[in-house]
Design an enzyme around this catalytic site. Structure first.
Site, PDB file in Angstrom:
ATOM      1  N   HIS B  50      13.887  -5.275 -19.220  1.00 15.72           N
ATOM      2  CA  HIS B  50      14.510  -4.572 -20.365  1.00 15.72           C
ATOM      3  C   HIS B  50      14.068  -5.241 -21.767  1.00 15.72           C
ATOM      4  CE1 HIS B  50      17.036  -2.157 -18.266  1.00 15.72           C
ATOM      5  NE2 HIS B  50      17.443  -3.047 -17.604  1.00 15.72           N
ATOM      6  N   CYS B 440      -0.316   7.078   8.307  1.00 15.46           N
ATOM      7  CA  CYS B 440      -0.667   5.705   8.702  1.00 15.46           C
ATOM      8  C   CYS B 440       0.279   4.792   9.234  1.00 15.46           C
ATOM      9  CB  CYS B 440      -0.960   5.030   7.164  1.00 15.46           C
ATOM     10  SG  CYS B 440       0.442   4.936   6.219  1.00 15.46           S
TER      11      CYS B 440
END
Lengths: 423, 481
Positions: B50, B440
């Site tokens: 932030h 995968c």
């Protein structure tokens, strides 16, 4: 299994085929057949053959070979021919990028990162499965939620089981076939839940994979919650209304340790997007001519990359065409361009190819939007044929012959599948 | 062995503290109940660093937010995790919200937050053309950054281990006793004795405090759902987009992640169960409705993955950082937003508290400030890829096709501590792309099995009972049959 070989990776080919599944292999053979000398197939997996290698059930090849083969058998027939014809096959190789000059960036454990150019390129990357994220099924994210294709790989090629008690969401063909496979392997399949009011797989698979094994199919029903922190513990299912919205007041829980997803395939067009091909939103694949050429000169596409096929036999047919197109392009002998655009009309969801030529035979692959009994397919004013039934899950094929078009002088043909009164 | 400091909890707070403590000559251990660090609340954090002006000035949050924000560049540089200062826009959709933006700007300037500006409509359209054209004004803050919180935890702990930290995963504290000058933590793997104990147990910090006999606060979980969108949307938005805040919440954001995807969320729902990280129909509907008001081009159909996390909210709604009546037992609790931003500052504050409480802080002369940075192959220029693969061809042996992750990267992740499928995924992005591991998963499992020398059936998604596959009991070719 006999597998392809590559002595060394050269910089230039007549035709580079991306993908070594049934589409890629047929395309490579098509290119070779029309005189392309130097043809390369790239495949990401350890062996060429694509998803066929994990499809150990029979039912392949009835159209193309006139006999029933398993997936690996079907693949092997093509792979043997690919090897005999001196086509280079590079497996464990990943096409990371393609540019407009048809240079392909290849990554391979054996050759590192290389740039290869082709005079023509064929895109034959197949499809990928839709995942939970695509339908945003609420709930927790435990282990045990997996797609049907991954389950097939785990069971058929690696020799493990996904779990002991499996619920299946969606009635796609791989899911149906895996319902049977898992049952044969001693796994309990508690049911198949399909959100649509009709199945999403071929009728023969509903019969042979569910009915024959007493696996219940629940239409107009979906999974509305997944429970379990570490591993799936149960799923909540609910009926849906006509707008496919689940009725949460009529939920019930189904105990299971695995949720297998068979919710459809999406053409794998990551590379095509790098090329900025024109896409057909209805198929999820590129626009293609009758030679399977995309909107970019010398770039061809075939198989599930273009649209999702029901049968590998259709893939083969279409891919041979694409390969021939690419081979002719590479050797400078192109056929005349298409002169007629096809426009999907009433109850036609998609149609491939998107254009045809009035001087030769074409096979059109159509998908309807909704099921109809007793219907008629019409090609503009030039041709019509009565059909007993049509089904969104089953591709409709239409052979268009030059004689249909003898007196046709327009530049577009609309295709409609309309109901007809029973005779 | 007796430790100087034992940290309970390997989330961002515990990890940052462990990293900070290793600058001194101390014996430190970190206990984590999950199989890997960062697998709790931190894993599901939005990853926004932030700007420094959001938290109210009269709170501990407000004090540590801006201080923490300024520490991230050096940290990212030394440890090599992904971090980008992409800036943020807090937008006003109606005129009544403009004074709120002005108040935020004033609050930020007072605190020293640099670069705050109010943008008018033409400026917004020029800079972010895909935002809702009805947005009237926006407060721009260039100091906002994005990172992957789990990646930060891994990097912090990896560096701390290089400097001597002892990490004990799969270790749950079940009782706390005190004898003489030492606190004993009882765990399923035996006892851990330490002079100082830091309670950084996140959601469970109140229970840990209770075990120590110093219950003083309650932690309530507040759930946040997030939805990750397809990479195809990369570039749609360049900065983090905040709606105008309300007293209750910062609202639902549009976050361009540092991996080039877009993430939307979170919701803020109080829940009872500290393990309830489920997503809901209502959450998805709320998020996409809110996001459509900010960026009309985003659709639910672009979603590739969804998840939820729990914020550890203390009943004071502020951070609880400080010593407790039990000598040597220090709480670092209630670390909700902006906890990730503040984490490096929280760690420094806790070190000061430890000093005040009598811990000798002697600098460690052999301290190693940096860590070998993981290679992210797909992000390298082609020339470097070619050179790297000449040295180690496993990098070009691609395993995850969506994110272009090779065997080299995955093996490296396992050597760095990944023990689970999620551990590999969070370190390398293998399985995080649009096919969500459809292709995968089994290859990553094979690499885990090979590198850790474990049978495939013992591998898990995230530890505990999250097994992935099982054996065919009647397998005809299984050994011995």
């Amino acid at each position: 299994m006999l597998t392809g070989k590559l002595a060394q990776l050269d910089g230039d080919y007549d035709v580079v085929v991306v993908g070594g599944g049934p589409a890629g292999m047929a395309a490579a053979l098509g290119a070779r057949e029309v005189g392309a000398n130097r043809v390369l197939i790239l495949d990401r997996d350890r062996e060429a053959g694509g998803i066929l290698l994990q499809c150990i059930h029979p039912g392949f090849g009835l159209h193309h070979f006139g006999e029933e083969l398993t997936g690996p058998e079907y693949a092997q027939r093509f792979l043997s021919e690919v090897c005999d014809k001196g086509i280079d096959v590079l497996t464990d190789a990943y096409a990371a990028d393609i540019d407009l000059d048809k240079r392909v960036k290849v990554m391979s454990g054996r050759f590192g990162v290389r740039i290869i150019s082709g005079s023509a390129v064929v895109l034959a990357m197949g499809a990928r499965e839709r995942t939970r994220g695509a339908i945003r099924t609420p709930g927790t994210r435990p282990a045990g939620v997996m797609t049907a294709g991954l389950t097939q790989r785990i069971v058929n090629m690696l020799g493990y089981l996904p779990g002991k008690r499996v619920a299946i969401l969606g009635s796609g063909d791989i899911g149906l076939i895996m319902a049977r496979r898992l049952t044969l392997e001693g796994v309990e399949v508690v049911g198949v839940y399909e959100i649509m009011p009709y199945p999403n797989g071929l009728n023969r698979n509903i019969v042979q994979c569910l009915n024959d094994f007493d696996i219940p199919l629940h239409l107009s029903t979906t999974v509305v919650n997944i429970h379990g922190r570490d591993r799936v513990e149960k799923v909540t299912v609910a009926p849906v209304d006509a707008s496919l919205k689940p009725d949460l007041t009529r939920c019930s829980d189904v105990a299971c340790d695995t949720l297998m997803l068979s919710i459809g395939l999406i053409p794998e067009n990551e590379l095509s997007r790098h090329l900025n091909l024109r896409f057909d939103p209805a198929t999820g694949g590129p626009f293609v001519t009758s030679a399977m050429e995309t909107s970019i000169d010398g770039v061809f596409a075939c198989g599930n990359v273009v649209h999702i096929h029901d049968l590998v036999d259709f893939v083969t047919q279409e891919s041979l065409l694409a390969g021939q197109g690419a081979g002719l392009y590479a050797t400078g002998h192109r056929k005349p361009a298409d002169n007629i655009r096809l426009i999907p009309g009433d109850n036609v969801a998609s149609c491939v190819p998107h254009t045809i030529s009035s001087d030769r035979d074409h096979t059109l692959y159509l998908r309807v939007k909704k099921p109809l009994d007793m219907s008629t397919i019409r090609l503009g004013e030039v041709y019509e044929k009565k059909l007993r039934y049509v089904f969104p899950a089953e591709t409709l094929t239409v052979t268009v012959r030059p004689r249909f078009l003898e007196n046709f002088h327009g530049n577009s043909l609309r295709i409609d599948v309309q109901p007809r009164e029973p005779a | 062995m007796q430790y100087d400091v034992a940290i309970i909890g390997g989330g961002i707070t515990g990890s940052a503290l462990a990293y900070e403590l290793m600058r001194y000559r101390l014996n430190v251990t970190l206990l984590e109940k999950a199989t890997e660090v960062g697998f709790g609340t931190s894993k599901s954090n939005s990853g926004v660093i932030h700007a420094g002006h959001h938290a109210p000035p009269n709170t501990l949050k407000g004090q540590l937010e801006w201080e923490g924000n300024q520490l991230w560049d050096k940290l990212a540089d030394e440890l090599g995790f992904g971090f980008k200062r992409i800036g943020e826009l807090t937008v006003a959709l109606d005129a009544s919200q403009i004074p709120v933006l002005e108040e935020l700007e004033r609050q930020g300037k007072e605190r020293g937050v640099s670069g705050l500006e109010i943008w008018d409509q033409p400026r917004i359209r020029r800079e972010e053309p895909n935002l809702n054209p009805n947005i009237l004004a926006a407060l721009y803050a260039p100091t906002t950054g994005v990172t992957n919180p789990y990646e930060v935890c891994f990097a912090l702990v990896e560096n701390a281990i290089r400097n001597g930290l002892v990490v004990q995963c799969d270790t749950t504290v079940s009782a706390i006793t005190k004898e003489g000058g030492c606190i004993t933590l009882h765990t399923g793997h035996g006892e851990v004795r330490s002079r100082f104990v830091i309670n950084a147990a996140g959601l469970f910090a109140d229970q840990i405090a209770e075990m120590a006999g110093v219950p003083a606060f309650r932690i309530s979980p507040r759930r946040g759902e997030e939805y990750l969108l397809d990479k195809r949307l990369a570039g749609l938005i360049e900065r983090v987009i905040f709606p105008c805040p309300t007293p209750a919440s910062k609202g639902i954001l549009v976050i361009p992640t540092c991996d080039g995807t877009i993430m939307v969320g979170p919701t803020a729902d109080p829940v009872d169960d500290k393990r309830d990280v489920s997503t809901t129909f209502a959450g998805a509907a709320e998020i996409f409705a809110a996001v459509n008001r900010l960026v009309p081009g985003i659709s639910e159909r672009d979603c590739i993955a969804e998840f939820a996390g729990l914020r550890a909210v203390a009943d004071t709604e502020d951070f609880i950082i400080g010593a407790s009546p039990l000598k040597g037992f220090i709480n670092v609790a209630g670390i909700q937003s902006p906890g990730l931003t503040a984490a490096p500052a929280i760690a420094r504050k806790v070190v000061r508290i430890l000093g005040d409480e009598g811990l000798d802080l002697i600098p460690n002369e052999t301290y190693i400030p940096n860590a070998p940075k993981p290679i992210h192959f797909s992000g390298l220029p082609t020339d470097e890829q070619i050179l790297l693969c000449q040295r180690d061809p496993r990098y070009s042996q691609i395993v995850c096709r969506c994110e272009c992750v090779g065997e080299g990267e995955i093996v490296d992740a396992i050597r760095r501590g990944a023990r689970t499928l999620d551990g590999v995924k969070l370190r390398t992005r293998a399985g995080m792309g649009r096919c969500q591991g459809g292709f995968c998963t089994w290859r990553v499992m094979q690499l885990l099995a090979r590198e850790l020398n474990l049978p495939m059936t013992t591998l898990t998604k995230h530890g505990d009972g999250s097994w992935l596959i099982c054996d065919r009991e009647d397998a005809p070719c299984s050994p011995g049959s």
